[in-house]
Design an enzyme around this catalytic site. Structure first.
Site, short mmCIF file in Angstrom:
data_model
loop_
_atom_site.label_atom_id
_atom_site.label_comp_id
_atom_site.label_asym_id
_atom_site.label_seq_id
_atom_site.Cartn_x
_atom_site.Cartn_y
_atom_site.Cartn_z
NE ARG A 257 36.13 40.28 35.36
CZ ARG A 257 37.15 39.56 34.93
NH1 ARG A 257 37.78 38.74 35.79
NH2 ARG A 257 37.56 39.62 33.69
CE LYS A 281 33.26 38.58 33.62
NZ LYS A 281 32.95 39.37 32.40
CG HIS A 353 34.02 46.88 36.34
ND1 HIS A 353 34.20 45.63 36.89
CD2 HIS A 353 34.36 46.75 35.02
CE1 HIS A 353 34.62 44.78 35.96
NE2 HIS A 353 34.73 45.44 34.83
NE ARG A 356 38.34 43.97 35.00
CZ ARG A 356 39.11 42.91 35.17
NH1 ARG A 356 39.69 42.71 36.34
NH2 ARG A 356 39.34 42.06 34.18
CG HIS A 379 40.32 41.61 29.50
ND1 HIS A 379 40.69 42.90 29.14
CD2 HIS A 379 39.41 41.76 30.49
CE1 HIS A 379 40.03 43.77 29.87
NE2 HIS A 379 39.26 43.11 30.70
CE1 TYR A 388 39.83 49.96 30.51
CE2 TYR A 388 40.37 47.80 29.64
CZ TYR A 388 39.72 48.58 30.56
OH TYR A 388 38.96 47.98 31.54
#
Length: 408
Positions: A257, A281, A353, A356, A379, A388
């Site tokens: 990211r 994150k 993004h 990614r 994730h 996806y």
């Protein structure tokens, strides 16, 4: 330095170190001269007024800029604006050095409680700075609407206040923005419950935002060919080109990211093991393998492109002040946009993004499972990776039911 050495006002002892700090940040000589000239003139004005440096504030800047109007001296708007920018920069740096007192801002009980909530999120919950700021603003807005500038008594807050606030916000915000409001309000009420100010039932009174998880937006991924063209378009003979190439490779090969690229530091590169420490994150840290081309690009930037700087961030700005990119700024996005423009690529969008998303699509087309993709992209929830599944059209064809009456 000559202008700073001739200063005799209250700023005299600090202008020299300040000018040296500008030089360390690699401002060009012409810019340093302009900043020094404005600072020296401001110093003479402060000396004439016998102003105490500890009391220096924005009020003095306004009075200083108003001096020419009182003397009926004409000044063009551009000059006045530049003078203002240079003095604001000077005052900010003096405050960082502890020379001047910080800006005095009158706060209300609502502001104070929202600030305490922000400290809780930072030190106890470990949220990212952007999430903390969003949640703090929601809490502050809720408190201001309920209590105004007066005292805050959370024991008087009822379910009707909570529902009414959400309903008013929903009239002007989109569903994704409303989710942020609801999450922030719920987080604040949980904090209030933790402090013993509200009952658990009030937290449950926060309405949910209607959403349909079965129809998420299809990820917009840049094609492998376009991504490579953007990477190859970086000029490896310049410092900026070396930096941009390394950044784009991190986005394309590891799916980082933008905030993760900004947070990288020199010590995060383990050259012996060929690994990279990534801060994701929620302040989660993970170690990723460093592909050969990524490592070579970073090494080239460190050897031939990275400016000499005390800042320990891996990637630095190419213009003064030379330092790491600020979190929340669009520095990485700018690198991507310029790279796409140079390569004349018509990408799905201009953000970082898309690289990614492209990594996930390539892994899926190469036979990787969704759990494997989620592990690479780091994730937390499988639902984040499930979007996806809608990209692999060939796999979805096998699930399609034949149209009634169609030829067999």
């Amino acid at each position: 330095m000559a202008l700073a050495s001739r200063a005799a006002g209250p700023l005299a002892a600090h202008l020299g170190p300040w000018v040296r700090s500008l030089i360390d940040k690699q401002y060009v000589a012409a810019v340093v001269y302009v900043k020094s000239r404005h600072a020296a003139a401001f110093d003479r004005w402060l000396a004439a007024l016998r102003t105490d440096l500890e009391d220096l504030s924005e009020v003095h800047l306004a009075q200083y800029q108003d001096r020419r109007r009182r003397l009926r001296r004409p000044v063009c708007v551009a000059t006045r604006q530049q003078e203002r920018r240079e003095l604001v920069h000077l005052l900010r740096d003096l405050r960082e050095l502890g020379v001047c007192s910080t800006a005095r801002v009158a706060t209300t009980p609502s502001d104070d409680l929202a600030a305490d909530f922000g400290h809780h999120l930072q030190h106890q919950q470990g949220l990212a700075s952007s999430s903390i700021e969003r949640y703090r603003k929601v809490a502050e807005q809720f408190l201001v609407e309920r209590f105004g500038r007066g005292a805050v008594d959370l024991s008087t807050v009822g379910a009707a206040d909570v529902v009414g606030f959400v309903q008013r916000q929903s009239k002007r915000l989109t569903p994704p923005a409303m989710k942020c409001v609801v999450n922030g309000l719920r987080s604040f009420l949980r904090y209030a419950q933790y402090c013993g100010n509200v009952a658990p039932e009030l937290v449950a009174a926060v309405p949910a935002v209607a959403s349909w998880a079965c129809t998420p937006a299809v990820p917009k991924a840049i094609s492998a060919e376009h991504a490579q063209r953007a990477i190859d378009g970086c000029d490896a003979t310049t410092a900026t080109g070396l930096r941009d190439r390394a950044v784009l490779l991190l986005l394309a090969r590891l799916g980082l990211r933008a905030r993760e690229v900004i947070a990288l530091r020199l010590e995060d590169c383990d050259w012996d093991r060929g690994q990279l420490l990534v801060r994701g994150k929620g302040r989660r840290e993970c170690i990723l393998p460093m592909p050969v081309d990524v490592g070579e690009a970073i090494a080239s930037y460190l050897e031939r492109g990275r400016p000499a700087c005390r800042d320990r961030h891996l990637f630095l700005r190419s213009m003064a002040p030379v330092c790491g990119f600020l979190q929340g700024a669009d520095g990485i996005g700018s690198i991507v946009r310029y790279a796409l423009r140079r390569a004349e690529v018509d990408a799905p969008h201009s953000g970082s993004h898309q690289f990614r998303h492209a990594l996930a699509v390539r892994m899926l087309q190469g036979g990787a499972s969704l759990p494997e993709i989620g592990e690479v992209l780091r994730h937390r929830s499988p639902q984040s990776t499930s979007i996806y599944a809608r990209v692999d059209i060939e796999a979805l064809r096998t699930l399609a039911v034949a149209w009634p009456g169609a030829a067999q």
